[in-house]
Design a protein around this motif. Sequence first.
Motif, PDB file in Angstrom:
ATOM      1  N   ALA A 146      25.512  54.739 148.598  1.00 21.83           N
ATOM      2  CA  ALA A 146      24.263  54.913 147.858  1.00 21.83           C
ATOM      3  C   ALA A 146      23.336  53.729 148.106  1.00 21.83           C
ATOM      4  O   ALA A 146      23.788  52.639 148.465  1.00 21.83           O
ATOM      5  CB  ALA A 146      24.568  55.045 146.374  1.00 21.83           C
ATOM      6  N   PRO A 147      22.027  53.900 147.926  1.00 24.90           N
ATOM      7  CA  PRO A 147      21.102  52.760 148.054  1.00 24.90           C
ATOM      8  C   PRO A 147      21.441  51.663 147.054  1.00 24.90           C
ATOM      9  O   PRO A 147      22.137  51.898 146.062  1.00 24.90           O
ATOM     10  CB  PRO A 147      19.732  53.396 147.753  1.00 24.90           C
ATOM     11  CG  PRO A 147      19.921  54.859 147.991  1.00 24.90           C
ATOM     12  CD  PRO A 147      21.338  55.159 147.640  1.00 24.90           C
ATOM     13  N   ASP A 148      20.970  50.449 147.311  1.00 24.19           N
ATOM     14  CA  ASP A 148      21.251  49.310 146.440  1.00 24.19           C
ATOM     15  C   ASP A 148      20.848  49.613 145.007  1.00 24.19           C
ATOM     16  O   ASP A 148      19.736  50.124 144.734  1.00 24.19           O
ATOM     17  CB  ASP A 148      20.502  48.065 146.930  1.00 24.19           C
ATOM     18  CG  ASP A 148      21.043  47.569 148.256  1.00 24.19           C
ATOM     19  OD1 ASP A 148      22.175  47.948 148.600  1.00 24.19           O
ATOM     20  OD2 ASP A 148      20.327  46.813 148.944  1.00 24.19           O
ATOM     21  N   GLY A 149      21.743  49.285 144.072  1.00 20.53           N
ATOM     22  CA  GLY A 149      21.474  49.477 142.660  1.00 20.53           C
ATOM     23  C   GLY A 149      21.730  50.889 142.165  1.00 20.53           C
ATOM     24  O   GLY A 149      21.507  51.183 140.979  1.00 20.53           O
ATOM     25  N   ARG A 150      22.214  51.761 143.030  1.00 21.59           N
ATOM     26  CA  ARG A 150      22.466  53.144 142.619  1.00 21.59           C
ATOM     27  C   ARG A 150      23.909  53.520 142.965  1.00 21.59           C
ATOM     28  O   ARG A 150      24.599  52.812 143.687  1.00 21.59           O
ATOM     29  CB  ARG A 150      21.480  54.088 143.310  1.00 21.59           C
ATOM     30  CG  ARG A 150      20.021  53.661 143.141  1.00 21.59           C
ATOM     31  CD  ARG A 150      19.080  54.747 143.551  1.00 21.59           C
ATOM     32  NE  ARG A 150      19.182  55.912 142.684  1.00 21.59           N
ATOM     33  CZ  ARG A 150      18.431  57.010 142.815  1.00 21.59           C
ATOM     34  NH1 ARG A 150      17.526  57.058 143.782  1.00 21.59           N
ATOM     35  NH2 ARG A 150      18.583  58.033 142.013  1.00 21.59           N
ATOM     36  N   ARG A 151      24.350  54.652 142.459  1.00 20.59           N
ATOM     37  CA  ARG A 151      25.719  55.123 142.670  1.00 20.59           C
ATOM     38  C   ARG A 151      25.715  56.420 143.467  1.00 20.59           C
ATOM     39  O   ARG A 151      24.795  57.252 143.320  1.00 20.59           O
ATOM     40  CB  ARG A 151      26.430  55.339 141.331  1.00 20.59           C
ATOM     41  CG  ARG A 151      26.684  54.059 140.557  1.00 20.59           C
ATOM     42  CD  ARG A 151      27.308  54.370 139.202  1.00 20.59           C
ATOM     43  NE  ARG A 151      27.622  53.144 138.479  1.00 20.59           N
ATOM     44  CZ  ARG A 151      28.792  52.515 138.546  1.00 20.59           C
ATOM     45  NH1 ARG A 151      29.771  53.005 139.292  1.00 20.59           N
ATOM     46  NH2 ARG A 151      28.999  51.402 137.858  1.00 20.59           N
ATOM     47  N   VAL A 152      26.761  56.595 144.231  1.00 18.54           N
ATOM     48  CA  VAL A 152      26.882  57.823 145.010  1.00 18.54           C
ATOM     49  C   VAL A 152      27.260  58.994 144.117  1.00 18.54           C
ATOM     50  O   VAL A 152      27.177  60.163 144.528  1.00 18.54           O
ATOM     51  CB  VAL A 152      27.918  57.624 146.144  1.00 18.54           C
ATOM     52  CG1 VAL A 152      29.340  57.687 145.611  1.00 18.54           C
ATOM     53  CG2 VAL A 152      27.721  58.626 147.261  1.00 18.54           C
ATOM     54  N   THR A 153      27.683  58.684 142.870  1.00 26.60           N
ATOM     55  CA  THR A 153      28.054  59.741 141.914  1.00 26.60           C
ATOM     56  C   THR A 153      26.860  60.251 141.118  1.00 26.60           C
ATOM     57  O   THR A 153      27.007  61.161 140.294  1.00 26.60           O
ATOM     58  CB  THR A 153      29.109  59.198 140.947  1.00 26.60           C
ATOM     59  OG1 THR A 153      28.650  57.978 140.348  1.00 26.60           O
ATOM     60  CG2 THR A 153      30.425  58.930 141.675  1.00 26.60           C
TER      61      THR A 153
END
Length: 759
Positions: A79-86
């Motif tokens: 995921a992009p920085d500061g975010r989650r792949v979930t």
Amino acid sequence: MATFLYRIGRWAFRRRRLVGGLWLGVLVLAVAAAALAPSGEEADLAMPGTESQRAFDLLDERFPQSNSQGAEARLVFRAPDGRRVTAGENRATVADVLGSLEGSDQVASATDPYTTGAVSEDGTIAYSTITYTADAVDLSESAKAALQDAASRARSAGLTVEIGGSALDAEEELGGTTEIIGVAVAAVVLILALGSLVAAGLSLLTAFVGVAIAFGLVSALAVPLGLTSTVAILALMLGLAVGIDYALFITSRYRDERARGSEPEEAAGRAVGTAGSAVVFAGATVVIALVGLGVVGIPELTKMGMGGAGAVALAVLVALTLVPALFGFFGRRVLSRTARKGMRPGGAARSRGREAELPGRDAGRAGLGARWARFVLRRPVAVLMVAGLGLGAVALPALGLELGLPGDESKSVETTQRRAYDLLSQGFGPGFNGPLTVVVDTSESGDTRATTDLVVKTVKGVDGIASVGEPVLNRTEDTAVLTAVPRTAPNSGETKDLVHAMRSALSGVSSGTGAGILVTGTTALNIDISEAMSDALIPYLSVVIGLAVLLLTVVFRSVLVPVKAALGFLLSVGAAFGVLVAVFQWGWAADLIGIEQTGPVMSLMPILIIGIVFGLAMDYEVFLLTRMREAYVHGASPGEAIVSGFRHSGRVVAAAAIIMVSVFAGFIGMNSPTIQTMGVGLAAAVAFDAFLVRMAIAPAVLALLGHRAWWLPRILNRVLPDVDIEGESLSRHDPASSAPSQTSAAEPAPVRQLPVGRD
């Protein structure tokens, strides 16, 4: 042997159209067979007899369904920085990407990372495993394109996506820029050494013919014999290097014979009978050393040895037959322009006696070799100390040699496989890329589940284990498999210690329950192979050194010359290993040759380099010392014999070494870690052996030994066969020995009685 080869040389010269036609036909058949043959598979390394290999064999027997799977790919999402792949939008993107692969060409399945638990603890990285119905080599271009399009779709949505696994693995492509540069350097050296574009082109042409046939045969036999692209590249590398050198040696001797007054056919026969004898011996040593790699017990190493040996054998046959045939086709153009101007109208050079040399340009070169030899004779101790201590210093890093096998971690960061490896290490730990597999065979024990539970408990108690997966039983429930993930990277020393600790702990469980418990996996197999290579290194080196001493004793009928050659070989190999450690383990000059990840030296390299360099080192030893011994036998003093050897062969050996180093160095630019390591090791070993050992240490030692260098015990003198590698038996065919020179009567040179010891 010299007389037999002399006849072959004359026959090939006379029947040049037949010989050329036969080789052309063989070339066409080999190329056609390669074009029609299917591509071979890139098989994994195997080491029969090791614990890890026994476990793999047991898995093949008890879990046959696992063999039906084809290639595998891993789509790794971040995921992009500061975010989650979930996050909701990212889950939707992943689902859309995986949905686009369902039903695609050759796709068997694609796992959902959210249902299989393939998401990192911090929720930033996830992966999906895509399996195919075909092996990597048989994957269609549309299947690969669909995989890459799926990754591009996720990237467009803002995710970082990389592709790991075997699906995108491809055979190493040939014909890169560095290989072309290597061949170009070889061509320039040939032109400078021979002073003739035709002679240089002849050497390159014959080498290319041999290489093309060898490469075609390896490609055609790839499927039936299980040959990989590495075997083909090794055959190409060796065939090109020795093919150019062997043609150069014979061409140089042919020009010398023409300058001495021999007619073209006679010169071709004598060139093949003398230099050709040395080519046969040198080629035989390379072949024997490469075929001997089979005793190590690794099928892939055996195949590499056989493929390389076949390429060298072809190079010898081409040099003995096609090269003299081309002498007939090209005629006087094989000679330098200066030599052609010195020709009589009848075609023979103006002779200046038995030791006549090529006039002008070639004579100057002979003077350079003689001046170097005289310099060494004046200061043998200083030359020996400087060269010996220098090589010893370069060899010191070899004391820290560590062996291993490269994986995705050794690939360039420019590749998606390497970036996928790094992402998985970041998200799931460095040991995730090298899981260990424990196979529990309970067919001879009692309760399968109780034994398996005890194994799981024991593995979890081993220090260094990050996690242990749930056991999987086969259909008959007599074999269980479980996966253990280390905390450390696959190639680290800690992981090696962990494997030994696991096996030690599980041996107690095995003795207590009667179950067969084996630790395997790619990481464990690599460790087993590396240890087997380390154990086999000294015995194999001993065999090679013993063979060198025996063969050189037969050839030079001396005891001290072979011992000196063997010790010099050890110096050059040790220095080459030192270079490998400094470059591939320590990272010296790694950026210069495109190595972005340091680590252990590939396990196969030390033994492979020993086998190859042994034969190549004997090339230079034979071509230099045969002329020295020939001069000594005909009455020259030990010092004069050394000068004579360098006068006739020094410049040719130097040119041959530069050519071989250029060819080997040309393969350093390839992306394969195996080929890169091989290129660096072989180029360094040949440079050290040719210029320091054979052209500095060898003459210095011979100068210090004097007459004792050619001493042979009387009993060995009676027992050893006379191979006549110098071509003494050809004296009756020498027109210069029976016809008077323009300046003086050419009487046969007195033959010295070599020093023979008492019984």
